[in-house]
Design a protein around this motif. Structure first.
Motif, short mmCIF file in Angstrom:
data_model
loop_
_atom_site.label_atom_id
_atom_site.label_comp_id
_atom_site.label_asym_id
_atom_site.label_seq_id
_atom_site.Cartn_x
_atom_site.Cartn_y
_atom_site.Cartn_z
N ASP A 32 -86.58 -49.14 5.95
CA ASP A 32 -86.25 -48.89 4.54
C ASP A 32 -87.26 -47.96 3.88
O ASP A 32 -88.45 -47.94 4.25
N ILE A 33 -86.80 -47.20 2.90
CA ILE A 33 -87.68 -46.62 1.89
C ILE A 33 -87.31 -47.35 0.61
O ILE A 33 -86.29 -47.06 -0.02
N TYR A 34 -88.09 -48.33 0.28
CA TYR A 34 -87.75 -49.28 -0.78
C TYR A 34 -88.56 -48.96 -2.04
O TYR A 34 -89.78 -48.94 -2.00
N GLY A 35 -87.87 -48.73 -3.15
CA GLY A 35 -88.54 -48.42 -4.40
C GLY A 35 -88.72 -49.64 -5.29
O GLY A 35 -87.83 -50.49 -5.37
N THR A 193 -91.63 -48.01 7.78
CA THR A 193 -91.05 -48.60 6.56
C THR A 193 -91.95 -48.23 5.38
O THR A 193 -93.17 -48.39 5.45
N ILE A 194 -91.34 -47.74 4.31
CA ILE A 194 -92.10 -47.29 3.14
C ILE A 194 -91.69 -48.11 1.93
O ILE A 194 -90.50 -48.31 1.67
N VAL A 195 -92.69 -48.59 1.20
CA VAL A 195 -92.47 -49.24 -0.09
C VAL A 195 -93.19 -48.39 -1.13
O VAL A 195 -94.39 -48.16 -1.02
N ILE A 196 -92.46 -47.92 -2.13
CA ILE A 196 -93.02 -46.97 -3.08
C ILE A 196 -92.86 -47.48 -4.51
O ILE A 196 -91.76 -47.84 -4.93
N VAL A 197 -93.96 -47.55 -5.23
CA VAL A 197 -93.96 -47.93 -6.64
C VAL A 197 -93.92 -46.67 -7.49
O VAL A 197 -94.65 -45.71 -7.23
N THR A 198 -93.08 -46.68 -8.49
CA THR A 198 -92.98 -45.53 -9.39
C THR A 198 -92.39 -45.96 -10.73
O THR A 198 -91.76 -47.01 -10.83
N ILE A 207 -85.67 -40.21 -2.81
CA ILE A 207 -86.20 -40.63 -1.51
C ILE A 207 -85.75 -42.02 -1.05
O ILE A 207 -85.65 -42.27 0.14
N CYS A 208 -85.46 -42.93 -1.97
CA CYS A 208 -85.25 -44.34 -1.60
C CYS A 208 -83.82 -44.63 -1.16
O CYS A 208 -82.87 -44.02 -1.66
#
Length: 256
Positions: A32-35, A193-198, A207-208
């Motif tokens: 996942d690319i989870y936002g 796996t990427i978890v991104i805070v924005t 991206i997510c």
């Protein structure tokens, strides 16, 4: 891959207890690319930092790759953190070290042999397009280059997970697109796996594949962005989803 169960975290302040995260549960699948999106103070960065226990929750379970992190010894946790890279908003580079040595730092801590370090560092710098900046110091780099050094450093220990805390908020819009393209390429090519805070919906849209909307320490809605006809219900999600897409088209061009 990542399971957060009933996570709560309260900070003690001069004004009294401040609940930052309240009974949050979240499931993030491998690849996942989870936002995590929300306004300032929503609790998203605190929640992100519970994933590697930089913030230890007051309550709840943090399960990463089948292991309950809160049950690990300090030594076991340090080893587990090698599989969880992190990128910060303000880069957090060591200014007295050049680019090569910044990327080397986590490998030195892990006591990786020098010859193996060199191969890994060169590979990571090549991945982020900074092989020619190995001897440069952070003061001589642009904001985007500094963030790419931070990405290379996070990748040095071959992580399975990459935590990104507002990775584009300190750079200009054009540089934001290049950083997000780099992250998307890392996810695609390495399966990380990427978890991104924005706080920017255009970053999420660019991206997510999934996103959770946070407000007042709680998740108010979750969305799979691959679905058609997403209909937000909460006021904050409606506001965020009505934001214009300003980056997605640029990323599409990058991969065309």
């Amino acid at each position: 891959m990542i399971t957060l169960q009933n996570i709560s975290k309260t900070f003690e302040t001069a004004g009294g207890p401040l609940p930052a995260v309240s009974s949050v549960s979240l499931q993030i699948q491998q690849g996942d690319i989870y936002g995590l999106i929300g306004f300032s103070g929503a609790g998203k960065s605190t929640l992100l930092r519970t994933i590697n226990l930089l913030e230890r929750p007051d309550e709840g379970n943090v399960i990463v790759d089948g292991e309950e992190l809160t049950k690990l010894s300090l030594r076991e946790l340090r080893k587990k953190r090698l599989s969880i890279g992190m990128i910060f908003q303000h880069f957090n580079l060591l200014h007295n070290r050049n680019v090569y040595d910044n990327v080397s730092f986590p490998l030195e801590i892990a006591k990786v042999p020098k010859a193996d370090r060199r191969k890994r560092i060169e590979h990571c710098l090549d991945m982020v397009g900074l092989a020619d900046k190995a001897k440069a110091y952070p003061a001589k780099l642009s904001g985007g280059q500094k963030q790419r050094v931070a990405i290379a450093r996070a990748l040095a220990s071959n992580p399975k997970i990459l935590l990104c805390d507002e990775p584009t908020s300190s750079v200009d819009p054009q540089t934001t697109g290049s950083i997000l393209a780099a992250l998307k390429e890392i996810n695609r090519d390495l399966g990380i796996t990427i978890v991104i805070v924005t706080h920017e919906m255009n970053v999420v849209k660019a991206i997510c594949n999934k996103v959770a909307v946070m407000e007042h320490g709680k998740i108010v809605e979750k969305f799979d962005l691959r679905e058609k006809n997403i209909v937000p219900k909460s006021p904050i999600a409606k506001y965020l989803f009505n934001s214009e897409i300003t980056l997605a088209s640029g990323l599409e061009a990058h991969y065309a």
